[in-house]
Design a protein around this motif. Structure first.
Motif, short mmCIF file in Angstrom:
data_model
loop_
_atom_site.label_atom_id
_atom_site.label_comp_id
_atom_site.label_asym_id
_atom_site.label_seq_id
_atom_site.Cartn_x
_atom_site.Cartn_y
_atom_site.Cartn_z
N ARG A 74 0.84 -0.94 0.14
CA ARG A 74 0.14 -0.02 0.07
C ARG A 74 0.81 1.33 0.22
N ARG A 91 1.81 1.65 -3.52
CA ARG A 91 0.93 2.07 -4.54
C ARG A 91 1.38 1.59 -5.91
N SER A 143 5.04 -0.55 -10.04
CA SER A 143 4.75 0.42 -9.82
C SER A 143 4.86 0.66 -11.30
#
Length: 255
Positions: A16, A19, A249
């Protein structure tokens, strides 16, 4: 004393914090229900590798964020060598804001010859999907070898070693507690631009607890699908080691 549940929570917090748009996982939880739960808790979806290809192998997976569109997914066994662990590769063709990628999650062997053979086996699979879907290939995973080794040099001769191109941090990925070796990497097609690659911005205690490898995160940008020129927005990708095992990512890995 820490429990497996504490470690899983730390892994979720790391994901998290990163992201990622796309996350490549090595040594994912063996049970499909646990894989889905990990993805759900991290706010992601399993794109490829929902079920392990072998009962003997926890295996690899590709997860995607909510803004990413999945076009195709597959998982393939790699050549098995007697006495060694069975290996597989998970691939997902994804698109975000017009940038289309073939993202490949792999975990190479401790055996030098098997590593090189499997890398050579993965390359044409990724190339074929890139041609078929008009995409750019990104390979993410645990190479189990440092950059001076023959398998790493083979991958870097065909693809951009993202950390070497645009480094962030000192680059060490193993072990999580004392990351002195760079044995996990993200390799991007030469036509992609690497904005930066390296250490994850997450709580240090979580990075140690989540896995025995440190994550690698790359920010990539490139030509939009169907365009002859111009660059699309950056897509984040990460590489992480999976639950209970040690670790993009635009592309990444967690093992």
């Amino acid at each position: 004393m820490r429990s497996a549940r504490d470690d899983r929570r730390a892994l979720v917090r790391v994901i998290r914090a990163i992201r990622p748009d796309v996350l490549c996982v090595q040594e994912a939880p063996a049970l499909p229900g646990r894989r889905r739960r990990l993805a759900r808790d991290a706010g992601m979806t399993i794109a490829a590798g929902e079920r392990p290809v072998s009962a003997r192998l926890a295996g690899v997976a590709v997860l995607t964020g909510p803004a990413v569109r999945l076009l195709h997914a597959e998982q393939r066994r790699l050549r098995w060598f007697p006495g060694l662990e069975p290996r597989a590769v998970a691939l997902a063709v994804v698109e975000k804001d017009g940038l289309r990628l073939v993202v490949c999650s792999f975990h190479l062997d401790l055996h030098r010859g098997a590593r090189l053979r499997h890398a050579a086996e993965i390359m044409p699979i990724a190339d074929r999907l890139a041609r078929l879907f008009g995409a750019h290939a990104v390979l993410c995973g645990d190479v189990n070898e440092e950059p001076a080794g023959p398998t790493w040099r083979y991958l870097a001769s065909r693809f951009t070693d993202c950390y070497a191109k645009a480094p962030k941090g000192d680059g060490g990925t193993y072990s999580a507690r004392r990351p002195a070796k760079r044995i996990d990497g993200i390799f991007a097609a030469p036509e992609l631009t690497v904005a930066r690659c390296g250490a994850a911005d997450a709580a240090p205690a979580d990075l140690v607890a989540a896995t025995d490898h440190r994550p690698v995160v790359a920010d990539l940008c490139g030509r939009r699908s169907g365009e002859g020129t111009g660059e699309g927005p950056a897509e984040r990708s990460g590489e992480e080691q999976g639950e209970g095992s040690g670790g993009t990512s635009a592309a990444g890995s967690a093992g």
